[in-house]
Design a protein around this motif. Structure first.
Motif, PDB file in Angstrom:
ATOM      1  N   MET A   1      -9.806  -1.499  -3.848  1.00 56.91           N
ATOM      2  CA  MET A   1      -8.406  -1.070  -3.383  1.00 56.91           C
ATOM      3  C   MET A   1      -8.745   1.117  -3.703  1.00 56.91           C
ATOM      4  O   MET A   1     -10.064   1.342  -3.713  1.00 56.91           O
ATOM      5  N   LYS A   2      -7.886   1.256  -2.878  1.00 62.90           N
ATOM      6  CA  LYS A   2      -8.337   3.064  -2.080  1.00 62.90           C
ATOM      7  C   LYS A   2      -7.457   3.217  -3.052  1.00 62.90           C
ATOM      8  O   LYS A   2      -6.262   3.175  -3.296  1.00 62.90           O
ATOM      9  N   TYR A   3      -8.423   4.854  -3.315  1.00 67.28           N
ATOM     10  CA  TYR A   3      -7.702   5.937  -4.617  1.00 67.28           C
ATOM     11  C   TYR A   3      -8.034   6.615  -4.296  1.00 67.28           C
ATOM     12  O   TYR A   3      -9.035   7.602  -3.116  1.00 67.28           O
ATOM     13  N   THR A  26     -12.768  -0.897  -8.548  1.00 66.23           N
ATOM     14  CA  THR A  26     -12.466  -0.727 -10.028  1.00 66.23           C
ATOM     15  C   THR A  26     -12.375  -0.505 -10.705  1.00 66.23           C
ATOM     16  O   THR A  26     -12.495   0.312 -11.930  1.00 66.23           O
ATOM     17  N   ARG A  74      -6.003   8.130  -8.380  1.00 67.13           N
ATOM     18  CA  ARG A  74      -4.233   7.503  -7.706  1.00 67.13           C
ATOM     19  C   ARG A  74      -4.683   6.414  -7.110  1.00 67.13           C
ATOM     20  O   ARG A  74      -5.208   6.715  -6.086  1.00 67.13           O
ATOM     21  N   CYS A  75      -4.338   4.996  -7.834  1.00 64.61           N
ATOM     22  CA  CYS A  75      -4.498   4.262  -6.268  1.00 64.61           C
ATOM     23  C   CYS A  75      -3.524   3.977  -5.259  1.00 64.61           C
ATOM     24  O   CYS A  75      -1.906   4.103  -5.234  1.00 64.61           O
ATOM     25  N   LYS A  77      -2.604   2.583  -2.295  1.00 63.70           N
ATOM     26  CA  LYS A  77      -1.329   0.948  -1.166  1.00 63.70           C
ATOM     27  C   LYS A  77      -1.536   1.044   0.069  1.00 63.70           C
ATOM     28  O   LYS A  77      -0.955   1.788   0.702  1.00 63.70           O
TER      29      LYS A  77
END
Length: 77
Positions: A1-3, A26, A74-75, A77
Motif C-alpha cells: 500500500m502507499k502512504y 503495512t 495516511r493510506c 489508494k
C-alpha cells in the motif's frame, strides 16, 4: 500500500501533506513512526537526515498562519 505523512493544523483543522505517497509494507508502519521520533531526537546533529519534520507551516483558509503537527501516515489508494 502507499502512504504519505500527514499533518494537522490546530487552527483550521485541515490535514496537509507535502510529499508524494510511497510504497510501504503495512507491517513496517510502527517502525516507521518510531523512526520519525528518533530522527527528531537527532535533528540537532548535522550528519543525520531528517526526512519527516514534526511541524510544517499552514496557510489557513481564513488568512491565519498555523503550525501543523505530524499526525501520522495516511493510506493513499
Amino acid at each position: 500500500m502507499k502512504y504519505q505523512p500527514v499533518y494537522k493544523c490546530p487552527l483550521c483543522g485541515r490535514l496537509l501533506s507535502r510529499s508524494q505517497p510511497q510504497e510501504v509494507p503495512t507491517e513496517m508502519l510502527p517502525a516507521l513512526l518510531g523512526k520519525v521520533i528518533q530522527h527528531q531526537q537527532l535533528a540537532a546533529n548535522p550528519f543525520t537526515r531528517n526526512n519527516v519534520p514534526m511541524h510544517i507551516p499552514c496557510k489557513c483558509p481564513d488568512g491565519s498562519a498555523g503550525l501543523a503537527q505530524f499526525a501520522g501516515f495516511r493510506c493513499v489508494k
